[in-house]
Scaffold this motif. Structure first.
Motif, PDB file in Angstrom:
ATOM      1  N   ARG A  66       0.812  -1.217   0.000  1.00  0.00           N
ATOM      2  CA  ARG A  66       0.000   0.000   0.000  1.00  0.00           C
ATOM      3  C   ARG A  66       0.845   1.266   0.000  1.00  0.00           C
ATOM      4  NH1 ARG A  66      -3.059  -3.800   2.848  1.00  0.00           N
ATOM      5  NH2 ARG A  66      -5.313  -3.767   2.461  1.00  0.00           N
ATOM      6  N   SER A  67       2.153   1.109  -0.097  1.00  0.00           N
ATOM      7  CA  SER A  67       3.026   2.293  -0.137  1.00  0.00           C
ATOM      8  C   SER A  67       3.036   2.911  -1.530  1.00  0.00           C
ATOM      9  CB  SER A  67       4.449   1.922   0.288  1.00  0.00           C
ATOM     10  OG  SER A  67       4.518   1.730   1.685  1.00  0.00           O
ATOM     11  N   GLU A  68       3.563   4.138  -1.583  1.00  0.00           N
ATOM     12  CA  GLU A  68       3.594   4.896  -2.835  1.00  0.00           C
ATOM     13  C   GLU A  68       4.416   4.181  -3.907  1.00  0.00           C
ATOM     14  OE1 GLU A  68       4.988   9.338  -4.437  1.00  0.00           O
ATOM     15  OE2 GLU A  68       5.122   8.815  -2.298  1.00  0.00           O
ATOM     16  N   LYS A  69       3.891   4.172  -5.117  1.00  0.00           N
ATOM     17  CA  LYS A  69       4.633   3.653  -6.280  1.00  0.00           C
ATOM     18  C   LYS A  69       5.326   4.857  -6.936  1.00  0.00           C
ATOM     19  CE  LYS A  69       2.301  -0.093  -5.289  1.00  0.00           C
ATOM     20  NZ  LYS A  69       1.473   0.370  -4.176  1.00  0.00           N
ATOM     21  N   SER A  70       6.338   5.357  -6.244  1.00  0.00           N
ATOM     22  CA  SER A  70       6.957   6.627  -6.599  1.00  0.00           C
ATOM     23  C   SER A  70       7.646   6.581  -7.958  1.00  0.00           C
ATOM     24  CB  SER A  70       7.977   7.010  -5.515  1.00  0.00           C
ATOM     25  OG  SER A  70       8.733   8.117  -5.906  1.00  0.00           O
ATOM     26  N   ARG A  71       7.546   7.699  -8.683  1.00  0.00           N
ATOM     27  CA  ARG A  71       8.253   7.838  -9.962  1.00  0.00           C
ATOM     28  C   ARG A  71       9.624   8.490  -9.769  1.00  0.00           C
ATOM     29  NH1 ARG A  71       4.433   8.545 -14.517  1.00  0.00           N
ATOM     30  NH2 ARG A  71       2.614   7.276 -14.011  1.00  0.00           N
ATOM     31  N   THR A  72       9.957   8.865  -8.529  1.00  0.00           N
ATOM     32  CA  THR A  72      11.237   9.542  -8.271  1.00  0.00           C
ATOM     33  C   THR A  72      12.154   8.745  -7.345  1.00  0.00           C
ATOM     34  OG1 THR A  72      10.245  10.798  -6.447  1.00  0.00           O
ATOM     35  CG2 THR A  72      10.247  11.835  -8.630  1.00  0.00           C
ATOM     36  N   PHE A  73      11.596   7.878  -6.511  1.00  0.00           N
ATOM     37  CA  PHE A  73      12.419   7.079  -5.612  1.00  0.00           C
ATOM     38  C   PHE A  73      13.341   6.172  -6.422  1.00  0.00           C
ATOM     39  CE2 PHE A  73      13.261   3.366  -2.893  1.00  0.00           C
ATOM     40  CZ  PHE A  73      13.649   3.978  -1.704  1.00  0.00           C
ATOM     41  N   ILE A  74      14.604   6.096  -6.002  1.00  0.00           N
ATOM     42  CA  ILE A  74      15.561   5.194  -6.644  1.00  0.00           C
ATOM     43  C   ILE A  74      15.472   3.841  -5.932  1.00  0.00           C
ATOM     44  CG2 ILE A  74      17.975   4.791  -7.256  1.00  0.00           C
ATOM     45  CD1 ILE A  74      16.688   7.181  -8.658  1.00  0.00           C
ATOM     46  N   TYR A  75      14.944   2.853  -6.638  1.00  0.00           N
ATOM     47  CA  TYR A  75      14.652   1.558  -6.026  1.00  0.00           C
ATOM     48  C   TYR A  75      15.904   0.680  -5.972  1.00  0.00           C
ATOM     49  CZ  TYR A  75       9.747   2.852  -6.592  1.00  0.00           C
ATOM     50  OH  TYR A  75       8.531   3.497  -6.526  1.00  0.00           O
ATOM     51  N   TYR A 143      14.313   1.467 -20.370  1.00  0.00           N
ATOM     52  CA  TYR A 143      14.091   2.871 -20.722  1.00  0.00           C
ATOM     53  C   TYR A 143      13.177   3.018 -21.953  1.00  0.00           C
ATOM     54  CZ  TYR A 143      17.769   4.158 -17.433  1.00  0.00           C
ATOM     55  OH  TYR A 143      18.520   4.344 -16.292  1.00  0.00           O
ATOM     56  N   LEU A 144      12.830   1.906 -22.568  1.00  0.00           N
ATOM     57  CA  LEU A 144      11.952   1.975 -23.738  1.00  0.00           C
ATOM     58  C   LEU A 144      10.548   2.410 -23.334  1.00  0.00           C
ATOM     59  CD1 LEU A 144      12.969  -1.361 -25.522  1.00  0.00           C
ATOM     60  CD2 LEU A 144      13.529   0.972 -26.282  1.00  0.00           C
ATOM     61  N   PRO A 145       9.868   3.172 -24.182  1.00  0.00           N
ATOM     62  CA  PRO A 145       8.479   3.542 -23.889  1.00  0.00           C
ATOM     63  C   PRO A 145       7.613   2.286 -23.721  1.00  0.00           C
ATOM     64  CG  PRO A 145       9.325   4.774 -25.772  1.00  0.00           C
ATOM     65  CD  PRO A 145      10.342   3.719 -25.469  1.00  0.00           C
ATOM     66  N   PHE A 146       6.729   2.330 -22.760  1.00  0.00           N
ATOM     67  CA  PHE A 146       5.758   1.261 -22.521  1.00  0.00           C
ATOM     68  C   PHE A 146       6.396  -0.043 -22.049  1.00  0.00           C
ATOM     69  CE2 PHE A 146       4.096   3.838 -26.134  1.00  0.00           C
ATOM     70  CZ  PHE A 146       3.160   4.558 -25.387  1.00  0.00           C
ATOM     71  N   PHE A 147       7.641   0.009 -21.571  1.00  0.00           N
ATOM     72  CA  PHE A 147       8.272  -1.219 -21.074  1.00  0.00           C
ATOM     73  C   PHE A 147       7.510  -1.757 -19.864  1.00  0.00           C
ATOM     74  CE2 PHE A 147      11.477  -3.775 -18.833  1.00  0.00           C
ATOM     75  CZ  PHE A 147      11.917  -4.572 -19.874  1.00  0.00           C
ATOM     76  N   VAL A 196       9.614  -1.537 -12.979  1.00  0.00           N
ATOM     77  CA  VAL A 196      10.626  -1.264 -14.003  1.00  0.00           C
ATOM     78  C   VAL A 196      11.776  -0.464 -13.406  1.00  0.00           C
ATOM     79  CG1 VAL A 196      11.080  -0.003 -16.147  1.00  0.00           C
ATOM     80  CG2 VAL A 196       9.056  -1.464 -15.957  1.00  0.00           C
ATOM     81  N   ARG A 197      11.449   0.510 -12.574  1.00  0.00           N
ATOM     82  CA  ARG A 197      12.499   1.298 -11.918  1.00  0.00           C
ATOM     83  C   ARG A 197      13.320   0.418 -10.972  1.00  0.00           C
ATOM     84  NH1 ARG A 197      12.492   6.724 -12.076  1.00  0.00           N
ATOM     85  NH2 ARG A 197      13.296   6.892  -9.952  1.00  0.00           N
ATOM     86  N   PHE A 198      12.665  -0.534 -10.316  1.00  0.00           N
ATOM     87  CA  PHE A 198      13.372  -1.469  -9.448  1.00  0.00           C
ATOM     88  C   PHE A 198      14.344  -2.324 -10.258  1.00  0.00           C
ATOM     89  CE2 PHE A 198      13.623  -5.744  -7.584  1.00  0.00           C
ATOM     90  CZ  PHE A 198      14.124  -5.451  -6.325  1.00  0.00           C
TER      91      PHE A 198
END
Length: 275
Positions: A66-75, A143-147, A196-198
């Motif tokens: 339930r935690s934030e799915k952040s777009r800025t946090f470095i996973y 880094y590809l779009p829609f990955f 994906v960021r993870f």
């Protein structure tokens, strides 16, 4: 922070909204870290036992539960360890017994490496170990779009029930509640963006050389039928961590918290209290 009552709330750590469950009752603290694609629900059978003897804090890591799915946090594991350290400061904890399941065990190890003076003991439940970083081509592809849609398709190839059968020795433990809780994050489109960021930022697990420098007293608990992180990983970790003891249970899979809560509580209590 509320005292002496079981509380569920969202707090801010590392600039992210973090879901946590806790009870602060003046007893020695344990902090619980879940594994990959999981949440505090991993400990749903263990927490009611632990709170008899411990102050208990459990968090959903950024990107999960339930935690934030952040777009800025470095996973990265380094940042997850920093967040766990910040959580200890937030709750004013010291001499913490850190408990990690699966990937959470690796994060616990990173934390012990980072802030050894604040960790009293480590308890690693079916901990990940010796995994390498994702290969560079997969990282470049992220880094590809829609990955994230490709990641979603890959994750959903297997049903939640099939996944649970893989992590449990006894499939009769699979309930509708269990399927609902483990399936919850898969319905959030932002989960796949965080995933994906993870993939992009996750380092490999700690090396043998790094493990050998961790002096924290450690208890390793494994299921002998673990198909996700085999017992051989636990045996190797026991050899390389200077102050480690390994215990294993027959007829037990990867989700040991679901299959052996009473045995785990007894082992945790005895180990945390030096018995």
């Amino acid at each position: 922070m509320k005292q002496n009552e079981y509380t569920k709330e969202t707090i801010t750590l590392s600039h992210a909204s973090i879901y946590c469950e806790y009870i602060l009752n003046g007893k020695p603290p344990v902090l619980l870290i879940h594994g990959f694609v999981s949440s505090t629900y991993t400990y749903n059978r263990l927490i009611p036992l632990l709170e008899k003897s411990f102050s208990v804090i459990a968090i959903d890591l950024p990107g999960f539960g339930r935690s934030e799915k952040s777009r800025t946090f470095i996973y990265s594991y380094h940042n997850y360890a920093s967040l766990v350290a910040e959580c200890m400061d937030y709750f004013k904890l010291k001499d913490v017994t850190l408990i990690g399941h699966s990937m959470g065990g690796q994060i616990a190890l990173y934390t012990a490496e980072k802030i050894p003076d604040k960790i009293n003991k480590l308890i690693l439940l079916s901990s990940s170990g010796y995994l390498k970083r994702a290969n560079k081509w997969l990282i470049y592809s992220s880094y590809l779009p829609f990955f994230d849609l490709i990641a979603k398709r890959h994750v959903l190839k297997q049903s939640v029930e099939e996944t649970l059968k893989n992590v449990l020795y006894d499939p009769s433990l699979i309930t509708n509640e269990l399927k609902a809780e483990y399936g919850r994050p898969l319905k959030d489109k932002n989960f796949y963006k965080a995933l994906v960021r993870f993939l992009r930022h996750r380092e490999g697990d700690l090396s043998s050389e790094q493990l050998q420098k961790i002096q924290t007293s450690s208890l390793l608990i494994w299921g002998e039928n673990d198909r996700v992180v085999p017992l051989s990983i636990g045996k190797r970790l026991e050899k390389e961590l200077p102050n480690a003891t390994l215990i294993s249970y027959e007829k037990t899979g990867h989700l040991i918290t679901e299959e052996r809560p009473f045995e785990l509580y007894k082992q945790i209590y005895n180990f945390a209290n030096g018995e």
